[in-house]
Design an enzyme around this catalytic site. Structure first.
Site, PDB file in Angstrom:
ATOM      1  N   ARG A  84       0.893  -1.412   0.134  1.00  0.00           N
ATOM      2  CA  ARG A  84       0.146   0.139  -0.099  1.00  0.00           C
ATOM      3  C   ARG A  84       1.000   1.217  -0.003  1.00  0.00           C
ATOM      4  NH1 ARG A  84      -2.754   1.065   5.434  1.00  0.00           N
ATOM      5  NH2 ARG A  84      -1.025   2.570   5.378  1.00  0.00           N
ATOM      6  N   HIS A 144      -3.765   4.554   4.446  1.00  0.00           N
ATOM      7  CA  HIS A 144      -4.942   3.958   4.428  1.00  0.00           C
ATOM      8  C   HIS A 144      -6.461   4.670   3.980  1.00  0.00           C
ATOM      9  CE1 HIS A 144      -8.288   1.445   5.798  1.00  0.00           C
ATOM     10  NE2 HIS A 144      -8.862   2.271   6.412  1.00  0.00           N
ATOM     11  N   TYR A 195       4.181   5.469  11.240  1.00  0.00           N
ATOM     12  CA  TYR A 195       4.287   3.926  11.809  1.00  0.00           C
ATOM     13  C   TYR A 195       5.412   3.359  10.819  1.00  0.00           C
ATOM     14  CZ  TYR A 195       0.157   3.744   8.698  1.00  0.00           C
ATOM     15  OH  TYR A 195      -0.662   3.855   8.003  1.00  0.00           O
TER      16      TYR A 195
HETATM   17  C1  LIG Z   1     -15.289  -5.594  11.789  1.00  0.00           C
HETATM   18  C2  LIG Z   1     -14.637  -4.551  11.520  1.00  0.00           C
HETATM   19  N1  LIG Z   1     -13.331  -4.329  12.379  1.00  0.00           N
HETATM   20  C3  LIG Z   1     -12.481  -3.359  12.358  1.00  0.00           C
HETATM   21  C4  LIG Z   1     -12.738  -2.072  11.477  1.00  0.00           C
HETATM   22  C5  LIG Z   1     -11.907  -1.178  11.291  1.00  0.00           C
HETATM   23  N2  LIG Z   1     -10.922  -1.210  10.058  1.00  0.00           N
HETATM   24  C6  LIG Z   1     -11.282  -0.611   8.878  1.00  0.00           C
HETATM   25  S1  LIG Z   1     -10.202  -0.726   7.735  1.00  0.00           S
HETATM   26  C7  LIG Z   1      -9.251  -1.839   8.650  1.00  0.00           C
HETATM   27  C8  LIG Z   1      -7.944  -2.447   7.985  1.00  0.00           C
HETATM   28  C9  LIG Z   1      -8.183  -2.861   6.873  1.00  0.00           C
HETATM   29  O1  LIG Z   1      -7.010  -3.587   6.462  1.00  0.00           O
HETATM   30  P1  LIG Z   1      -7.124  -4.436   5.026  1.00  0.00           P
HETATM   31  O2  LIG Z   1      -8.050  -5.445   4.917  1.00  0.00           O
HETATM   32  O3  LIG Z   1      -5.796  -4.879   4.811  1.00  0.00           O
HETATM   33  O4  LIG Z   1      -7.444  -3.359   4.005  1.00  0.00           O
HETATM   34  P2  LIG Z   1      -6.510  -2.129   3.401  1.00  0.00           P
HETATM   35  O5  LIG Z   1      -6.794  -1.183   4.004  1.00  0.00           O
HETATM   36  O6  LIG Z   1      -5.111  -2.545   3.264  1.00  0.00           O
HETATM   37  O7  LIG Z   1      -7.049  -2.253   1.839  1.00  0.00           O
HETATM   38  C10 LIG Z   1      -9.818  -1.705   9.977  1.00  0.00           C
HETATM   39  C11 LIG Z   1      -9.249  -2.646  11.080  1.00  0.00           C
HETATM   40  C12 LIG Z   1     -13.852  -2.648  10.498  1.00  0.00           C
HETATM   41  N3  LIG Z   1     -14.193  -1.661   9.582  1.00  0.00           N
HETATM   42  N4  LIG Z   1     -14.561  -3.425  10.526  1.00  0.00           N
END
Ligand SMILES: Cc1ncc(C[n+]2csc(CCOP(=O)(O)OP(=O)(O)O)c2C)c(N)n1
Ligand SMILES: [Mg+2]
Length: 231
Positions: free
Chosen positions: A132, A136, A145
């Protein structure tokens, strides 16, 4: 909600399978589902349930995990001790690791997995290993970080630049075509930025659309019936 789409995909794939069993002569049998999710979503219980169910029922689907190494500020090393694709075997489906920055390779493994799903072979898990480059979200400051050298290292593997170089080397991409693609993309982005804020608010009851199987209005809905397939 992170990871819920994996269970939605299982439900849809189950529907395809049931339709094919019920009307084998009416349906061509070439439908399958692919669900995309991140490394963070792979840590959710929903994703494990979806993989278990899909493997046991040999559902026509593909799990495509984009492992970009970060779930907001959590590195994948804090989420998994082994490569994510290795989990697949434990659920009873093949797991494939592919260079997620190689567009041609990603296309090849996706096509093979989709063919397998369509032909009754069951689900496949694809881990596309990538990075990435940005934050985010606009509220995220990744410099808090992770180091700049890590980002620079991965920027050199940018898949779009890589594909462009490859197509150029094959003589398949002229400057005029590249310019036109960039112009059209800028125009589309501009259109989205100006048009989206002017969209009308949806009506409150639309929240139930595509959630409840019958087509009557909630809560005063008519008898449940099978909706027409329109896709
Ligand atoms: C059930 C739930 N837990 C926590 C979150 C908070 N949250 C939003 S995005 C994220 C991380 C997503 O990471 P990833 O799946 O690697 O997606 P990327 O952003 O790298 O595409 C988290 C923990 C959420 N949206 N839903
Ligand atoms: Mg991620």
């Amino acid at each position: 909600m992170l990871g819920t789409q994996t269970l939605h995909a299982v439900g849809y794939a189950r529907g395809i399978q049931m339709d094919q069993r019920r009307w084998p002569s009416r349906l061509s049998g070439d439908e399958a589902v692919i669900v995309y999710f991140g490394d963070g979503a792979a840590s959710e219980g929903d994703t494990s349930e979806a993989m278990s169910w899909a493997a046991v029922d040999r559902l026509p689907m593909v799990f495509f995990c984009q492992n970009n190494q970060w779930a907001i500020s959590t590195p994948v090393s804090r989420q998994a001790r082994v490569g994510l694709h290795r989990r697949a075997e434990g659920f009873g489906m093949p797991g494939v690791l592919v260079d997620g920055n190689d567009v041609v390779a990603v296309h090849a493994v996706t096509r093979a997995a989709a063919d397998r799903a369509r032909s009754g072979g069951g689900p496949t898990f694809i881990e596309a290993y990538t990075y990435r480059l940005g934050g985010h979200s606009t509220a995220d400051d990744p410099s808090r970080y992770r180091g700049a050298e890590e980002v620079q290292r991965w920027r050199a593997h940018d898949p779009i630049v890589r594909l462009r170089r490859h197509l150029d080397a094959c003589g398949l991409l002229g400057q005029a075509f590249t310019d036109e693609v960039e112009r059209a993309a800028d125009e589309l982005a501009q259109h989205v930025r100006t048009a989206v804020p002017t969209l009308p608010d949806p009506a409150a009851e639309h929240i139930h659309r595509h959630v409840i199987a019958d087509s009557g209005d909630w809560p005063d809905r008519g008898p449940a019936r099978r909706p027409e397939r329109r896709w």
